[in-house]
Scaffold this active site. Structure first.
Site, PDB file in Angstrom:
ATOM      1  N   GLY A 140       0.830  -1.199   0.000  1.00 56.04           N
ATOM      2  CA  GLY A 140       0.000   0.000   0.000  1.00 56.04           C
ATOM      3  C   GLY A 140       0.860   1.244   0.000  1.00 56.04           C
TER       4      GLY A 140
ATOM      5  N   LEU B  68       6.576   1.412   3.710  1.00 53.99           N
ATOM      6  CA  LEU B  68       7.606   1.741   2.717  1.00 53.99           C
ATOM      7  C   LEU B  68       8.423   2.965   3.128  1.00 53.99           C
ATOM      8  CD1 LEU B  68       5.765   1.070  -0.674  1.00 53.99           C
ATOM      9  CD2 LEU B  68       7.530  -0.327   0.419  1.00 53.99           C
TER      10      LEU B  68
ATOM     11  N   HIS C 158      -3.908   1.527   7.942  1.00 51.71           N
ATOM     12  CA  HIS C 158      -2.540   2.061   7.845  1.00 51.71           C
ATOM     13  C   HIS C 158      -2.477   3.222   6.844  1.00 51.71           C
ATOM     14  CE1 HIS C 158       1.990   1.364   7.704  1.00 51.71           C
ATOM     15  NE2 HIS C 158       1.799   2.125   6.649  1.00 51.71           N
ATOM     16  N   GLU C 159      -3.118   3.026   5.675  1.00 51.07           N
ATOM     17  CA  GLU C 159      -3.024   4.062   4.634  1.00 51.07           C
ATOM     18  C   GLU C 159      -3.867   5.294   4.983  1.00 51.07           C
ATOM     19  OE1 GLU C 159      -0.594   3.671   2.784  1.00 51.07           O
ATOM     20  OE2 GLU C 159      -0.351   1.513   3.014  1.00 51.07           O
TER      21      GLU C 159
END
Ligand code: ZN
Length: 147
Positions: free
Chosen positions: A46, A89, A130-131
Site C-alpha cells: 500500500g 515503505l 494504515h493508509e
C-alpha cells in the site's frame, strides 16, 4: 507513468494532514497511476499520497488480490481486533506489532468519481487503516505495542 521518490522517516511531510480531493483531474489520475507503479516497484502492499510528497487524500493498496485505488477514503465501520506485524515503505527494514480492527468498511471515490464502499478483513483491514492514518499524519510506529 513514473516511479516517484518515497519519502522516508524524518521527512516532515509524513506528519502533515492531506487535503480532500475536490476535483478528479488529470493530475489525480496520473498520481494514482504513479503511486501504483511506485508501490509495485518497491514491493509494498500500500501507499498513501503523502509518502510521495503529495498532500492529497489518495491511497493505493494491493495485498496480492489486485489493485485498489481510493480517493478521499473514510473508515465508516470497524469491528473486532487483530494484532499483527506491520511495516511501511517509508520505514525500510522497520516492523512492529500493531493492533487494528479485524474488519473495516471504507467509503471513498474511484477514479471516475463514483462513490464506492469496500470491506476489508484481516490484512486488507490493516492496510486500509494504515493508509488512511497516513492521510492524517499518523504513522504505524506511533501505534507499535511496547514489548
Ligand atoms: Zn505506510
Amino acid at each position: 507513468m513514473a516511479i516517484r521518490i518515497i519519502r522516508t522517516e524524518g521527512d516532515p511531510i509524513l506528519r502533515k494532514i492531506s487535503r480532500t480531493v475536490d476535483k478528479i483531474d488529470d493530475r489525480i489520475i496520473t498520481l494514482l497511476d504513479d503511486m501504483k507503479e511506485t508501490m509495485y516497484d518497491a514491493e509494498g502492499a500500500g501507499l498513501a499520497a503523502p509518502q510521495v510528497g503529495v498532500l492529497r487524500r489518495v491511497i493505493v493498496i494491493d495485498i496480492g488480490e489486485g489493485p485498489i485505488e481510493l480517493i478521499n477514503p473514510e473508515i465508516i465501520f470497524e469491528e473486532g481486533i487483530q494484532c499483527g506485524n506491520e511495516g511501511c515503505l517509508s520505514f525500510p527494514g522497520v516492523t512492529g506489532e500493531v493492533e487494528r480492527p479485524n474488519i473495516v468498511r471504507v467509503k471513498g471515490l474511484d477514479r471516475e468519481g463514483k462513490e464506492i464502499i469496500l470491506e476489508g478483513k484481516e490484512l486488507l483491514a490493516r492496510a486500509f487503516c494504515h493508509e488512511v492514518d497516513h492521510l492524517n499524519g499518523i504513522l504505524f510506529i506511533d501505534k507499535v505495542k511496547e514489548e
